[in-house]
Write a protein that holds these residues in place. Structure first.
Motif, PDB file in Angstrom:
ATOM      1  N   MET A   1       0.818  -1.125  -0.022  1.00  0.00           N
ATOM      2  CA  MET A   1      -0.161   0.073  -0.238  1.00  0.00           C
ATOM      3  C   MET A   1       0.550   1.002   0.343  1.00  0.00           C
ATOM      4  SD  MET A   1      -2.905  -0.707   2.606  1.00  0.00           S
ATOM      5  CE  MET A   1      -4.652   0.275   2.364  1.00  0.00           C
ATOM      6  N   ASN A   2       0.198   2.251  -0.751  1.00  0.00           N
ATOM      7  CA  ASN A   2       0.930   2.890  -0.610  1.00  0.00           C
ATOM      8  C   ASN A   2       0.759   4.389   0.764  1.00  0.00           C
ATOM      9  OD1 ASN A   2       2.268   6.229  -1.421  1.00  0.00           O
ATOM     10  ND2 ASN A   2       0.836   6.284  -3.531  1.00  0.00           N
ATOM     11  N   LYS A   4       0.744   7.128   1.206  1.00  0.00           N
ATOM     12  CA  LYS A   4      -0.652   7.876   0.796  1.00  0.00           C
ATOM     13  C   LYS A   4      -1.809   7.244   1.327  1.00  0.00           C
ATOM     14  CE  LYS A   4       1.067  11.697  -1.014  1.00  0.00           C
ATOM     15  NZ  LYS A   4       1.607  12.906  -0.581  1.00  0.00           N
ATOM     16  N   ASN A   5      -1.764   6.404   0.677  1.00  0.00           N
ATOM     17  CA  ASN A   5      -3.888   5.424   0.896  1.00  0.00           C
ATOM     18  C   ASN A   5      -3.941   5.026   1.943  1.00  0.00           C
ATOM     19  OD1 ASN A   5      -4.594   5.052  -1.581  1.00  0.00           O
ATOM     20  ND2 ASN A   5      -2.820   3.267  -1.628  1.00  0.00           N
ATOM     21  N   SER A  49      -9.164  13.407   3.239  1.00  0.00           N
ATOM     22  CA  SER A  49      -8.429  12.057   2.980  1.00  0.00           C
ATOM     23  C   SER A  49      -9.232  11.824   0.921  1.00  0.00           C
ATOM     24  CB  SER A  49     -10.048  11.415   3.359  1.00  0.00           C
ATOM     25  OG  SER A  49     -10.674  10.950   2.801  1.00  0.00           O
ATOM     26  N   CYS A  52      -5.674  13.065  -0.458  1.00  0.00           N
ATOM     27  CA  CYS A  52      -4.316  11.503  -0.411  1.00  0.00           C
ATOM     28  C   CYS A  52      -4.455  10.775  -1.064  1.00  0.00           C
ATOM     29  CB  CYS A  52      -4.864  11.194   1.076  1.00  0.00           C
ATOM     30  SG  CYS A  52      -3.610  12.223   2.355  1.00  0.00           S
ATOM     31  N   PHE A  53      -5.769  10.234  -1.723  1.00  0.00           N
ATOM     32  CA  PHE A  53      -6.690   9.204  -2.088  1.00  0.00           C
ATOM     33  C   PHE A  53      -6.487   9.975  -3.977  1.00  0.00           C
ATOM     34  CE2 PHE A  53      -9.425   7.123   1.050  1.00  0.00           C
ATOM     35  CZ  PHE A  53      -8.497   6.553   1.557  1.00  0.00           C
ATOM     36  N   ALA A  56      -2.427   9.817  -4.439  1.00  0.00           N
ATOM     37  CA  ALA A  56      -2.129   7.941  -4.383  1.00  0.00           C
ATOM     38  C   ALA A  56      -2.143   7.421  -6.021  1.00  0.00           C
ATOM     39  CB  ALA A  56      -2.288   7.124  -3.567  1.00  0.00           C
ATOM     40  N   ARG A  57      -2.816   8.180  -6.469  1.00  0.00           N
ATOM     41  CA  ARG A  57      -3.445   7.568  -7.883  1.00  0.00           C
ATOM     42  C   ARG A  57      -2.730   8.667  -9.228  1.00  0.00           C
ATOM     43  NH1 ARG A  57      -9.637   8.106  -8.820  1.00  0.00           N
ATOM     44  NH2 ARG A  57      -8.350   7.480 -11.318  1.00  0.00           N
TER      45      ARG A  57
END
Length: 62
Positions: A1-2, A4-5, A49, A52-53, A56-57
């Motif tokens: 998992m990243n 940021k996730n 949040s 952040c997601f 991450a993408r």
């Protein structure tokens, strides 16, 4: 998992916890002191949040 996730998931948990605490009798004191502004904290955590997601993408974050 990243990384940021993980931060995004943590922010969602904190948003849910803060919303729960605001509606409890303990949070009534907080709402009485700062008024409706107490509800901006869970909202800001949810927005954080989402950022952040998206980061991450690799999607552009505004």
């Amino acid at each position: 998992m990243n990384n940021k996730n993980i931060i995004g998931i943590l922010l969602i948990v904190l948003a849910a916890l803060s919303a729960f605490l605001i509606v409890e009798p303990v949070g009534a004191e907080l709402v009485r002191c700062v008024g409706k502004a107490a509800w901006y904290m869970p909202y800001a955590l949810l927005l954080g949040s989402i950022r952040c997601f998206r980061a991450a993408r690799g999607v552009s974050v505004l």
